[in-house]
Design a protein around this motif. Structure first.
Motif, PDB file in Angstrom:
ATOM      1  N   GLU A 145       1.034  -1.443   0.207  1.00 46.55           N
ATOM      2  CA  GLU A 145      -0.025  -0.010  -0.291  1.00 46.55           C
ATOM      3  C   GLU A 145       0.677   1.155   0.251  1.00 46.55           C
ATOM      4  O   GLU A 145       0.546   2.656  -0.654  1.00 46.55           O
ATOM      5  CB  GLU A 145      -1.071   0.154   1.371  1.00 46.55           C
ATOM      6  N   GLU A 146       2.040   1.090   1.007  1.00 47.10           N
ATOM      7  CA  GLU A 146       2.996   2.319   1.066  1.00 47.10           C
ATOM      8  C   GLU A 146       4.213   2.499  -0.321  1.00 47.10           C
ATOM      9  O   GLU A 146       4.648   1.670  -0.298  1.00 47.10           O
ATOM     10  CB  GLU A 146       3.553   2.722   2.364  1.00 47.10           C
ATOM     11  N   HIS A 147       3.747   3.916  -0.513  1.00 49.30           N
ATOM     12  CA  HIS A 147       5.419   3.898  -1.190  1.00 49.30           C
ATOM     13  C   HIS A 147       5.989   5.156  -0.596  1.00 49.30           C
ATOM     14  O   HIS A 147       7.298   5.106  -1.069  1.00 49.30           O
ATOM     15  CB  HIS A 147       5.406   4.496  -2.807  1.00 49.30           C
ATOM     16  N   ASP A 148       5.512   5.983   0.413  1.00 50.50           N
ATOM     17  CA  ASP A 148       6.356   7.305   0.751  1.00 50.50           C
ATOM     18  C   ASP A 148       7.783   6.616   1.798  1.00 50.50           C
ATOM     19  O   ASP A 148       7.141   5.590   3.468  1.00 50.50           O
ATOM     20  CB  ASP A 148       5.823   7.948   1.720  1.00 50.50           C
ATOM     21  N   GLY A 149       8.292   6.335   1.565  1.00 50.09           N
ATOM     22  CA  GLY A 149       9.376   5.696   2.020  1.00 50.09           C
ATOM     23  C   GLY A 149       9.306   6.340   4.206  1.00 50.09           C
ATOM     24  O   GLY A 149       9.680   5.359   4.903  1.00 50.09           O
ATOM     25  N   PHE A 150       9.043   7.722   4.053  1.00 49.20           N
ATOM     26  CA  PHE A 150       8.720   7.662   5.215  1.00 49.20           C
ATOM     27  C   PHE A 150       7.657   6.790   6.440  1.00 49.20           C
ATOM     28  O   PHE A 150       8.378   6.719   7.918  1.00 49.20           O
ATOM     29  CB  PHE A 150       8.594   9.180   5.623  1.00 49.20           C
ATOM     30  N   GLU A 151       7.017   6.805   5.799  1.00 44.25           N
ATOM     31  CA  GLU A 151       5.377   6.155   7.028  1.00 44.25           C
ATOM     32  C   GLU A 151       6.104   4.575   6.644  1.00 44.25           C
ATOM     33  O   GLU A 151       6.195   3.856   7.778  1.00 44.25           O
ATOM     34  CB  GLU A 151       4.389   5.878   5.998  1.00 44.25           C
ATOM     35  N   ILE A 152       7.032   4.144   5.861  1.00 42.25           N
ATOM     36  CA  ILE A 152       7.818   2.807   5.807  1.00 42.25           C
ATOM     37  C   ILE A 152       8.399   2.796   7.056  1.00 42.25           C
ATOM     38  O   ILE A 152       8.171   1.453   7.583  1.00 42.25           O
ATOM     39  CB  ILE A 152       8.034   2.332   4.357  1.00 42.25           C
ATOM     40  N   ALA A 153       8.814   3.931   6.796  1.00 42.42           N
ATOM     41  CA  ALA A 153       9.765   3.544   8.276  1.00 42.42           C
ATOM     42  C   ALA A 153       9.485   3.456   9.126  1.00 42.42           C
ATOM     43  O   ALA A 153       9.691   3.617   9.807  1.00 42.42           O
ATOM     44  CB  ALA A 153      11.058   4.448   7.500  1.00 42.42           C
ATOM     45  N   ARG A 154       8.378   4.347   9.465  1.00 42.33           N
ATOM     46  CA  ARG A 154       7.508   4.514  10.740  1.00 42.33           C
ATOM     47  C   ARG A 154       6.568   3.373  11.297  1.00 42.33           C
ATOM     48  O   ARG A 154       6.632   2.644  12.164  1.00 42.33           O
ATOM     49  CB  ARG A 154       6.510   5.349  10.365  1.00 42.33           C
TER      50      ARG A 154
END
Length: 679
Positions: free
Chosen positions: A601-610
């Protein structure tokens, strides 16, 4: 108060050696060594009322004892409590002393969990005590982390002795504790080491318990104090101010086939401002995969070399270091810059030549792996250290390279975006710049989840992509077959794919290949001589092949979020539409399902890192496991954000108004670990 050494309260050298293995050197180390769990020996539970699968204590008389030899040797004991109910005890490992302790007619106490067994309800390997020899405990019994030869009884006595030495008065000012509604430290420690029976086991493992809140706050406060003091010390350092006209950097920019994004220009300006200061730069450059960190680092290095200083670039793997070597050589050699290459696999004569060039100053740029921070590598005038994927090095390793020069400027790079809470906590001494914009022309990557049983369809997708003139990666998590993890290996995968796709040339690269073999395999893929590259996760970072548009990851359920995101970022670097296929095997654990859902679902590295921080904890991000120094033992960055913010606030106040408290608090909490926080 200075923490007393344990030799002052215990004279046994053998015990001190065992305590040393637990990193327990002072009284404060001991009292901060908290229980893993608790046992309730304060009450007797009748067998008739005993719940299943819950630790309880019963008191009963031994009715029968026998040794059974089939299916394996074991001691079986039958006991009966005053209510007339019978329970079986089973021991798979036992000694003659235990047989005597459990002789027929003896009244004993057994502590353990009751489960349904072949002979009826039973306890397996309960803790046994003679009932007549002691009264019931008045507090819950703590069970501590320990090592072989150091008994729980000895550890409990040492900790209680240390607690008795702790002064009653608190070193933190009353108004801080009152504003946060926190109990005294001694009160908190006494509660957690010897809880009264009215506290349930669940209560004691609840981080919201005031006693836990006090310890978490103190730990976070020590961390924030250390970070702020490290920053103050750095700002008084005497680094060389890098004064450059940036002529070489301007010339390089004019030759590039692309222009810097606004984000890259902003970050480069931050770095140049730092380098011009007389205190050492300590900047973290973070940006998602493919955001263009390497060219920014190259432009910074050019300015430093132009000003007459040397630069060291360190990467965690030989493949990534080689990628940097090739790319930086292409960009910087036209300016007459000599580059020294250092890696563990280099021949002795080549290493000696590289070291000599760095010592004399003939080589202005050093690129390599951990070999760069060996003692025999000496620089003529090191001005800047660039550490790529810095979280993958142990902090001790980063310190070793930083110490190659006096107050050297440091630029750390990471494609793993640092979540806000982690940045507030462990990177408080860092200036952080983010490249939050991808270069134009980068195509979005379509992510697909595919069951392993549809593997043939995926092979067809590889054939189709290569027929269109594109290339593909096929990533496997293991090199060799494992009995415990029956996963597809890279070697077998290459053979199978070559059989399934005979019209394609399929290469192989993994971490156990010799450096020359790896370089040759990578170069063949970069040049388009091989259409498919089968690889282990050594290609996770740094590999840049714009023609590769398909990434297949085997057993994606076994990998972490950060690793999956990094691997996915190896494609989508050209104009063609790119895809990442995550092959998974069933059954899937709940954790694996959650990870795959996030990466889908995610491609935003910051959200994935969180999300990754929630799953893995901060240690993995920071290379803590290689340092030997624990990071946060008690606080949880996601749960304790309020406490972290309070610790940041009060750390600033204490440094300004109560330096005496700062020194005492750090001495208590960090002991000899403070230097790791400055790496």
């Amino acid at each position: 108060m200075n923490p007393s050494q344990l030799s002052e309260i215990h004279s046994s050298p053998a015990t001190l050696r065992k305590l040393d293995k637990l990193n327990l050197h002072t009284e404060w180390d001991l009292v901060l060594h908290l229980p893993l769990r608790y046992e309730d020996e304060t009450r007797i539970t009748p067998i008739a009322d005993a719940p299943l699968n819950t630790p309880i204590q019963i008191e009963a008389t031994v009715l029968h004892q026998q040794i059974q030899f089939k299916p394996r040797k074991q001691l079986l004991v039958q006991i009966q409590d005053p209510s007339g109910n019978i329970l079986h005890l089973r021991f798979l490992h036992f000694y003659p002393s235990q047989q005597q302790q459990l002789a027929v007619g003896k009244t004993i106490r057994a502590l353990g969990e009751i489960k349904h067994g072949f002979y009826g309800d039973e306890m397996i390997h309960p803790k046994i005590r003679a009932a007549s020899k002691q009264d019931l405990a008045t507090t819950l019994t703590p069970v501590y982390p320990t090592v072989n030869g150091l008994s729980q009884l000895t550890l409990r006595k040492l900790i209680q002795t240390a607690l008795a030495h702790i002064p009653d008065e608190d070193i933190l000012p009353d108004h801080i504790l009152q504003s946060l509604h926190l109990p005294s430290l001694l009160e908190s420690l006494n509660l957690l080491h010897a809880p009264p029976p009215e506290y349930t086991i669940r209560d004691l493992h609840n981080g919201a318990l005031p006693a836990w809140q006090r310890l978490k706050f103190d730990e976070l406060l020590a961390q924030q104090l250390s970070m702020r003091l490290a920053r103050q010390k750095r700002l008084t350092g005497q680094a060389a101010a890098i004064q450059s006209q940036h002529q070489w950097a301007t010339a390089l920019l004019a030759q590039l086939p692309f222009a810097l994004t606004m984000a890259q220009q902003r970050v480069l300006a931050d770095i140049r401002t730092d380098l011009a200061q007389t205190h050492p730069m300590h900047r973290l450059l973070q940006g998602d995969v493919g955001s263009g960190k390497t060219i920014v680092a190259a432009l910074a290095a050019l300015s430093v070399i132009e000003a007459g200083f040397q630069v060291a670039v360190m990467a965690p793997t030989e493949i990534l270091a080689e990628q940097h070597y090739q790319k930086l050589s292409q960009w910087l050699r036209p300016f007459g810059i000599q580059i020294a290459w250092l890696s563990g696999s280099l021949k002795k004569r080549d290493k000696e030549q590289a070291r000599a060039a760095l010592l004399s100053g003939a080589a202005q740029l050093a690129i390599g792996t951990h070999a760069l921070f060996q003692d025999d590598v000496v620089f003529h005038q090191l001005g800047l250290v660039i550490v790529d994927e810095q979280h993958r090095f142990g902090v001790g390793q980063r310190l070793a390279l930083k110490n190659k020069g006096h107050d050297v400027h440091q630029l750390m790079m990471s494609a793993t975006p640092i979540p806000r809470t982690l940045a507030m906590s462990f990177f408080a001494d860092l200036d952080v710049s983010a490249i939050d914009e991808l270069p134009p022309g980068r195509t979005p990557i379509k992510t697909r989840l595919v069951n392993q049983i549809r593997r043939r369809e995926v092979e067809g997708l590889v054939r189709h992509a290569c027929a269109q003139g594109r290339q593909a990666y096929w990533v496997c998590p293991l090199i060799e077959e494992s009995e415990t993890l029956q996963l597809q290996t890279a070697v077998d995968t290459q053979i199978e794919l070559q059989a399934a796709l005979p019209e394609l040339t399929i290469g192989l690269v993994h971490g156990r290949m010799k450096a020359a073999e790896k370089a040759a395999a990578m170069n063949a893929f970069i040049q388009g001589e091989t259409q498919v590259l089968v690889a282990t996760t050594v290609i996770e970072v740094g590999v840049d092949v714009p023609n590769a548009s398909l990434m297949v990851i085997e057993h994606a359920e076994r990998m972490g979020l950060s690793q999956l995101h990094q691997l996915r970022g190896r494609v989508g670097r050209g104009a063609a539409a790119s895809s990442c296929i995550l092959l998974f095997g069933e059954p899937l654990s709940e954790l694996a399902k959650a990870r795959l859902k996030v990466i889908y679902e995610e491609h935003d590295g910051f959200e994935i890192a969180r999300q990754d921080l929630n799953i893995r904890g901060p240690g993995e991000f920071l290379g803590a496991r290689q340092s030997g120094a624990p990071l946060l033992r008690f606080a949880n960055l996601e749960e304790d954000l309020r406490l972290l913010e309070q610790a940041r606030h009060w750390a600033a106040w204490l440094i300004e108004y109560r330096p005496d408290v700062v020194e005492a608090h750090l001495n208590r909490w960090l002991s000899n670990r403070a230097q790791y926080l400055s790496a």
